[in-house]
Design a protein around this motif. Structure first.
Motif, short mmCIF file in Angstrom:
data_model
loop_
_atom_site.label_atom_id
_atom_site.label_comp_id
_atom_site.label_asym_id
_atom_site.label_seq_id
_atom_site.Cartn_x
_atom_site.Cartn_y
_atom_site.Cartn_z
N GLU A 148 11.46 6.15 -5.18
CA GLU A 148 10.67 4.92 -5.05
C GLU A 148 9.19 5.20 -4.82
N GLN A 149 8.84 6.46 -4.57
CA GLN A 149 7.43 6.78 -4.35
C GLN A 149 6.75 7.25 -5.64
N VAL A 150 7.48 7.28 -6.74
CA VAL A 150 6.93 7.73 -8.02
C VAL A 150 7.20 6.66 -9.07
N VAL A 151 6.14 6.15 -9.71
CA VAL A 151 6.31 5.08 -10.69
C VAL A 151 5.64 5.44 -12.01
N GLY A 152 6.19 4.94 -13.09
CA GLY A 152 5.61 5.14 -14.40
C GLY A 152 4.55 4.08 -14.67
N VAL A 153 3.55 4.43 -15.47
CA VAL A 153 2.49 3.47 -15.77
C VAL A 153 1.84 3.79 -17.11
N ASN A 154 1.38 2.73 -17.78
CA ASN A 154 0.48 2.88 -18.91
C ASN A 154 -0.89 2.45 -18.39
N ALA A 155 -1.75 3.42 -18.14
CA ALA A 155 -3.03 3.14 -17.47
C ALA A 155 -3.93 2.22 -18.29
N SER A 156 -3.70 2.15 -19.59
CA SER A 156 -4.56 1.32 -20.42
C SER A 156 -4.06 -0.12 -20.53
N ASP A 157 -2.91 -0.40 -19.91
CA ASP A 157 -2.35 -1.75 -19.93
C ASP A 157 -2.54 -2.43 -18.57
N PRO A 158 -3.37 -3.48 -18.51
CA PRO A 158 -3.67 -4.12 -17.23
C PRO A 158 -2.43 -4.58 -16.46
N ASP A 159 -1.40 -5.10 -17.16
CA ASP A 159 -0.20 -5.57 -16.46
C ASP A 159 0.54 -4.40 -15.80
N SER A 160 0.65 -3.31 -16.55
CA SER A 160 1.32 -2.14 -16.03
C SER A 160 0.55 -1.56 -14.84
N ALA A 161 -0.77 -1.52 -14.97
CA ALA A 161 -1.62 -1.00 -13.88
C ALA A 161 -1.51 -1.89 -12.64
N ARG A 162 -1.46 -3.21 -12.85
CA ARG A 162 -1.32 -4.14 -11.72
C ARG A 162 0.02 -3.95 -11.01
N ASP A 163 1.08 -3.68 -11.81
CA ASP A 163 2.40 -3.44 -11.22
C ASP A 163 2.36 -2.24 -10.27
N LEU A 164 1.69 -1.18 -10.73
CA LEU A 164 1.60 0.02 -9.89
C LEU A 164 0.86 -0.29 -8.59
N LEU A 165 -0.23 -1.02 -8.72
CA LEU A 165 -1.04 -1.36 -7.54
C LEU A 165 -0.25 -2.27 -6.59
N GLY A 166 0.52 -3.20 -7.16
CA GLY A 166 1.35 -4.08 -6.35
C GLY A 166 2.39 -3.28 -5.57
N HIS A 167 2.94 -2.28 -6.21
CA HIS A 167 3.92 -1.39 -5.59
C HIS A 167 3.28 -0.65 -4.41
N LEU A 168 2.07 -0.12 -4.65
CA LEU A 168 1.35 0.60 -3.60
C LEU A 168 1.02 -0.33 -2.44
N LEU A 169 0.60 -1.53 -2.78
CA LEU A 169 0.22 -2.52 -1.76
C LEU A 169 1.43 -2.90 -0.91
N SER A 170 2.57 -3.12 -1.55
CA SER A 170 3.76 -3.53 -0.80
C SER A 170 4.20 -2.39 0.12
N LEU A 171 4.01 -1.17 -0.33
CA LEU A 171 4.35 -0.01 0.49
C LEU A 171 3.44 0.08 1.71
N THR A 172 2.13 -0.13 1.49
CA THR A 172 1.18 0.06 2.58
C THR A 172 1.14 -1.14 3.53
N LEU A 173 1.49 -2.33 3.03
CA LEU A 173 1.43 -3.51 3.89
C LEU A 173 2.76 -3.81 4.56
N SER A 174 3.83 -3.08 4.16
CA SER A 174 5.13 -3.35 4.77
C SER A 174 5.13 -2.82 6.19
N PRO A 175 5.83 -3.53 7.11
CA PRO A 175 5.79 -3.17 8.53
C PRO A 175 6.31 -1.76 8.80
N THR A 176 7.17 -1.25 7.90
CA THR A 176 7.75 0.06 8.14
C THR A 176 6.90 1.20 7.58
N ALA A 177 5.82 0.83 6.84
CA ALA A 177 5.02 1.88 6.19
C ALA A 177 4.32 2.76 7.23
#
Ligand SMILES: Nc1nc2c(ncn2[C@@H]2O[C@H](COP(=O)(O)OP(=O)(O)O)[C@@H](O)[C@H]2O)c(=O)[nH]1
Ligand SMILES: [Mg+2]
Length: 177
Positions: A148-177
């Motif tokens: 769950e700490q490794v995700v695939g991405v197409n860096a040139s696709d904004p939707d894919s890039a946003r998904d990665l960032l959302g994943h990072l954000l949920s990890l860092t903002l979750s109470p258990t992080a």
């Protein structure tokens, strides 16, 4: 309710080896013109221009203003990795899924940063839109990280890039992080 400390722009850092897709990633996501510090490459790194200080972009995501900092990839700018990660909420370490020869370098960058600054991170494996690319699961095994700490991405696709960032954000903002 969002604590006041999180109302300020959230700082996220994008790092990884040369060619991983850092600049592309920041450009795909930024809703403001990207501030880039490119200079002519002093050594043969396979391209003419490379990032020497950082790429900076901003976006709104999940109700937060995000400030994105892309780092240089070359070791001689390693002092910038530390400077940029100071006060960062999270780090995305990008590595090209078509450049397994760079995995060791990517791991060294990750080690360099996280041993100095304990920042939550995920690894993003770019070029998932291409053929013959390493899967996130295989890269997780290589890096000895939970899948769950490794995700695939197409860096040139904004939707894919946003998904990665959302994943990072949920990890860092979750109470258990
Ligand atoms: N198809 C594809 N090309 C990518 C991807 N990520 C980066 N690239 C390409 O790889 C090259 C290097 O990317 P760049 O963002 O400059 O890498 P940096 O050195 O990490 O900043 C550029 O030509 C990008 O267009 C990806 O996910 N998919
Ligand atoms: Mg770059």
């Amino acid at each position: 309710m969002i604590p006041d400390s999180l109302q300020a722009p959230l700082k996220l850092v994008i790092s990884g080896p040369v060619g991983a897709g850092k600049t592309t990633f920041v450009q795909s996501l930024s809703e403001t013109p990207v501030i880039a510090t490119e200079a002519e490459a002093s050594e043969d790194i396979g391209k003419q221009y490379t990032t020497v200080a950082f790429d900076f972009g901003t976006l709104e995501l999940a109700g937060h203003t995000i400030h994105l900092y892309g780092t240089p990839g070359q070791d001689r700018f390693d002092f910038m990795w530390e400077v940029l990660c100071e006060g960062a909420l999270g780090l995305a370490l990008l590595v090209s899924g078509q450049a397994p020869q760079d995995f060791l370098h990517a791991r060294n960058i990750l080690e360099f940063i996280t041993s100095r600054i304990p920042v939550p991170f995920i690894v993003g494996v770019t070029r998932q839109d291409c053929e013959n690319v390493w899967s996130p699961a295989d890269v997780a095994a290589y890096f000895d990280l939970p899948e769950e700490q490794v995700v695939g991405v197409n860096a040139s696709d904004p939707d894919s890039a946003r998904d990665l960032l959302g994943h990072l954000l949920s990890l860092t903002l979750s109470p258990t992080a």
